[in-house]
Design a protein around this motif. Sequence first.
Motif, PDB file in Angstrom:
ATOM      1  N   GLU A   2       0.831  -1.197   0.000  1.00 53.80           N
ATOM      2  CA  GLU A   2       0.000   0.000   0.000  1.00 53.80           C
ATOM      3  C   GLU A   2       0.866   1.247   0.000  1.00 53.80           C
ATOM      4  O   GLU A   2       1.900   1.298   0.656  1.00 53.80           O
ATOM      5  N   CYS A   3       0.422   2.254  -0.726  1.00 55.04           N
ATOM      6  CA  CYS A   3       1.099   3.550  -0.758  1.00 55.04           C
ATOM      7  C   CYS A   3       0.054   4.614  -0.437  1.00 55.04           C
ATOM      8  O   CYS A   3      -0.905   4.803  -1.185  1.00 55.04           O
ATOM      9  N   ILE A   4       0.221   5.283   0.699  1.00 51.78           N
ATOM     10  CA  ILE A   4      -0.684   6.364   1.075  1.00 51.78           C
ATOM     11  C   ILE A   4      -0.166   7.642   0.441  1.00 51.78           C
ATOM     12  O   ILE A   4       0.999   8.007   0.609  1.00 51.78           O
ATOM     13  N   LEU A  21      -5.132   6.239  -1.607  1.00 49.55           N
ATOM     14  CA  LEU A  21      -4.434   4.962  -1.468  1.00 49.55           C
ATOM     15  C   LEU A  21      -4.199   4.344  -2.834  1.00 49.55           C
ATOM     16  O   LEU A  21      -5.100   4.299  -3.674  1.00 49.55           O
ATOM     17  N   ILE A  22      -2.972   3.899  -3.049  1.00 52.17           N
ATOM     18  CA  ILE A  22      -2.600   3.205  -4.284  1.00 52.17           C
ATOM     19  C   ILE A  22      -1.983   1.868  -3.887  1.00 52.17           C
ATOM     20  O   ILE A  22      -1.144   1.800  -2.982  1.00 52.17           O
ATOM     21  N   ASP A  74       3.694   7.652   1.371  1.00 54.41           N
ATOM     22  CA  ASP A  74       4.006   6.854   2.544  1.00 54.41           C
ATOM     23  C   ASP A  74       3.749   5.382   2.234  1.00 54.41           C
ATOM     24  O   ASP A  74       2.611   4.974   2.054  1.00 54.41           O
ATOM     25  N   THR A  75       4.826   4.603   2.157  1.00 56.12           N
ATOM     26  CA  THR A  75       4.703   3.175   1.885  1.00 56.12           C
ATOM     27  C   THR A  75       4.887   2.347   3.146  1.00 56.12           C
ATOM     28  O   THR A  75       4.892   1.126   3.085  1.00 56.12           O
ATOM     29  N   GLY A  76       5.073   3.014   4.274  1.00 53.53           N
ATOM     30  CA  GLY A  76       5.305   2.297   5.519  1.00 53.53           C
ATOM     31  C   GLY A  76       6.772   2.015   5.748  1.00 53.53           C
ATOM     32  O   GLY A  76       7.178   1.626   6.830  1.00 53.53           O
ATOM     33  N   GLU A  77       7.578   2.222   4.724  1.00 59.46           N
ATOM     34  CA  GLU A  77       9.012   1.996   4.852  1.00 59.46           C
ATOM     35  C   GLU A  77       9.717   3.343   4.853  1.00 59.46           C
ATOM     36  O   GLU A  77       9.857   3.983   5.870  1.00 59.46           O
ATOM     37  N   LYS A  78      10.129   3.765   3.683  1.00 62.62           N
ATOM     38  CA  LYS A  78      10.770   5.063   3.544  1.00 62.62           C
ATOM     39  C   LYS A  78       9.712   6.071   3.164  1.00 62.62           C
ATOM     40  O   LYS A  78       8.795   5.771   2.424  1.00 62.62           O
ATOM     41  N   SER A  79       9.860   7.266   3.649  1.00 60.13           N
ATOM     42  CA  SER A  79       8.867   8.298   3.382  1.00 60.13           C
ATOM     43  C   SER A  79       9.472   9.348   2.465  1.00 60.13           C
ATOM     44  O   SER A  79      10.603   9.784   2.670  1.00 60.13           O
ATOM     45  N   TYR A  80       8.700   9.748   1.455  1.00 53.54           N
ATOM     46  CA  TYR A  80       9.132  10.801   0.542  1.00 53.54           C
ATOM     47  C   TYR A  80       8.441  12.084   0.962  1.00 53.54           C
ATOM     48  O   TYR A  80       7.230  12.124   1.110  1.00 53.54           O
TER      49      TYR A  80
END
Length: 101
Positions: A2-4, A21-22, A74-80
């Motif tokens: 998931e990508c917020i 959400l994507i 926001d992918t839950g890992e790294k944030s841009y």
Amino acid sequence: MECIVHFEVHHPHEVKELRGLIFLQEGQVPSEQDFLSMFVEMGYKLRLEDKDNLVFTPVDPAANYSKIRVRRLDTGEKSYKEDTELRSLLSNLLPKESRPL
């Protein structure tokens, strides 16, 4: 995965911060079509105006907003998150035209 997508909708007298959400394959980043599909599902008919800054403008001239700008992924890992001060500094330091050495 998931990508917020954190984005802002620019209305004439206010800016609303919203999220979408994507769903992506592991390690994949959202494409232009992923963003456009997400916005269509949310009721926004847009076109990509500025690819570098992820700014979308409405296709319908009667829309009650002027643009939508993606602020953060926001992918839950790294944030841009865009560093606007760094972008401004680099745009002023880098030459406007490229010329051969």
